[in-house]
Motif scaffolding. Structure first.
Motif, PDB file in Angstrom:
ATOM      1  N   LEU A   1       0.833  -1.198   0.000  1.00 11.27           N
ATOM      2  CA  LEU A   1       0.000   0.000   0.000  1.00 11.27           C
ATOM      3  C   LEU A   1       0.865   1.244   0.000  1.00 11.27           C
ATOM      4  N   ASP A   2       0.503   2.224  -0.822  1.00  7.92           N
ATOM      5  CA  ASP A   2       1.070   3.573  -0.745  1.00  7.92           C
ATOM      6  C   ASP A   2       0.053   4.377   0.049  1.00  7.92           C
ATOM      7  N   ALA A   3       0.408   4.726   1.275  1.00  6.24           N
ATOM      8  CA  ALA A   3      -0.562   5.302   2.202  1.00  6.24           C
ATOM      9  C   ALA A   3      -0.754   6.804   2.076  1.00  6.24           C
ATOM     10  N   ALA A   4      -0.020   7.469   1.195  1.00  5.39           N
ATOM     11  CA  ALA A   4      -0.208   8.913   0.982  1.00  5.39           C
ATOM     12  C   ALA A   4       0.078   9.193  -0.488  1.00  5.39           C
ATOM     13  N   ALA A   5      -0.933   9.022  -1.321  1.00  6.19           N
ATOM     14  CA  ALA A   5      -0.720   9.122  -2.762  1.00  6.19           C
ATOM     15  C   ALA A   5      -1.884   9.836  -3.444  1.00  6.19           C
TER      16      ALA A   5
ATOM     17  N   TYR B   1      -6.132  -2.955   3.918  1.00  8.72           N
ATOM     18  CA  TYR B   1      -5.379  -3.041   2.661  1.00  8.72           C
ATOM     19  C   TYR B   1      -4.173  -3.967   2.733  1.00  8.72           C
ATOM     20  N   VAL B   2      -3.667  -4.200   3.940  1.00  9.31           N
ATOM     21  CA  VAL B   2      -2.386  -4.891   4.119  1.00  9.31           C
ATOM     22  C   VAL B   2      -2.568  -6.092   5.030  1.00  9.31           C
ATOM     23  N   GLU B   3      -1.991  -7.216   4.611  1.00 11.86           N
ATOM     24  CA  GLU B   3      -2.008  -8.402   5.442  1.00 11.86           C
ATOM     25  C   GLU B   3      -0.574  -8.874   5.655  1.00 11.86           C
TER      26      GLU B   3
ATOM     27  N   CYS C   1       5.454  -0.310   8.347  1.00 11.51           N
ATOM     28  CA  CYS C   1       5.488   0.927   7.580  1.00 11.51           C
ATOM     29  C   CYS C   1       6.936   1.354   7.380  1.00 11.51           C
ATOM     30  N   VAL C   2       7.215   1.837   6.179  1.00  7.13           N
ATOM     31  CA  VAL C   2       8.497   2.479   5.896  1.00  7.13           C
ATOM     32  C   VAL C   2       8.163   3.898   5.484  1.00  7.13           C
ATOM     33  N   MET C   3       8.689   4.858   6.229  1.00  6.21           N
ATOM     34  CA  MET C   3       8.363   6.268   6.036  1.00  6.21           C
ATOM     35  C   MET C   3       9.627   7.045   5.681  1.00  6.21           C
TER      36      MET C   3
END
Length: 179
Positions: free
Chosen positions: A33-37, A62-64, A95-97
């Motif tokens: 998932l791209d959480a800010a797009a 969205y993510v498993e 998450c990778v930020m």
């Protein structure tokens, strides 16, 4: 000639992650998932737009057992840092930020409370991609770092480094192979 006087100035919060950086990290984390797009700059098949509001959306929908990619607005990263910590704790979503390398700010102190790892990107600044032109832009006045929340218990936050040029070159090789 086009009149640009009514064209809004591009804000740094809309800059996209350099594709080589994303591709290199995606090889490691396999983002779900791209959480800010937006529809124009999403880096994953599944993404959350500003209108959907990632701060109110359950990433677990969205993510498993995996990871979210998040390049949040740099003007206000704290709510996104808090969200990543909550998603790890409540939904076991990693998450990778990507954030500016500034350890003197409150959001950084908050991040290391819940994050698994901080990776300082050494060797230079990233050239982000303009949301208006699709081309690299100058003006990134800080280095960058990655804050990583693994979806499993990890204990205290670890600090590491990664070389910018190695990331870029690895990402480019992956992109060339896929072409």
């Amino acid at each position: 000639m086009t009149d640009k006087s009514n064209t809004p100035a591009e804000h740094k919060d809309t800059w996209q992650t350099p594709p080589e950086i994303f591709r290199a990290l995606n090889a490691e984390f396999q983002f779900q998932l791209d959480a800010a797009a937006s529809t124009h700059n999403a880096l994953c098949r599944k993404y959350i737009t500003a209108e959907q509001d990632t701060l109110k959306t359950e990433w677990g929908d969205y993510v498993e057992n995996g990871y979210v990619w998040l390049n949040p607005p740099y003007s206000a990263p704290l709510p996104f840092v808090e969200k990543a910590g909550k998603e790890k704790e409540l939904n076991h979503v990693g998450c990778v930020m990507l954030l500016p390398a500034d350890i003197s700010v409150g959001w950084f102190k908050e991040a290391v409370k819940t994050a698994s790892e901080v990776r300082l990107i050494t060797g230079g600044r990233l050239a982000f991609i303009s949301s208006q032109t699709g081309k690299p832009v100058g003006g990134n006045n800080k280095g960058s770092l990655l804050i990583i929340w693994h979806p499993w218990p990890t204990g205290s936050c670890q600090f590491k480094t990664v070389d910018r040029d190695q990331l870029i070159n690895f990402g480019k090789r992956l992109m060339e192979r896929a072409a």
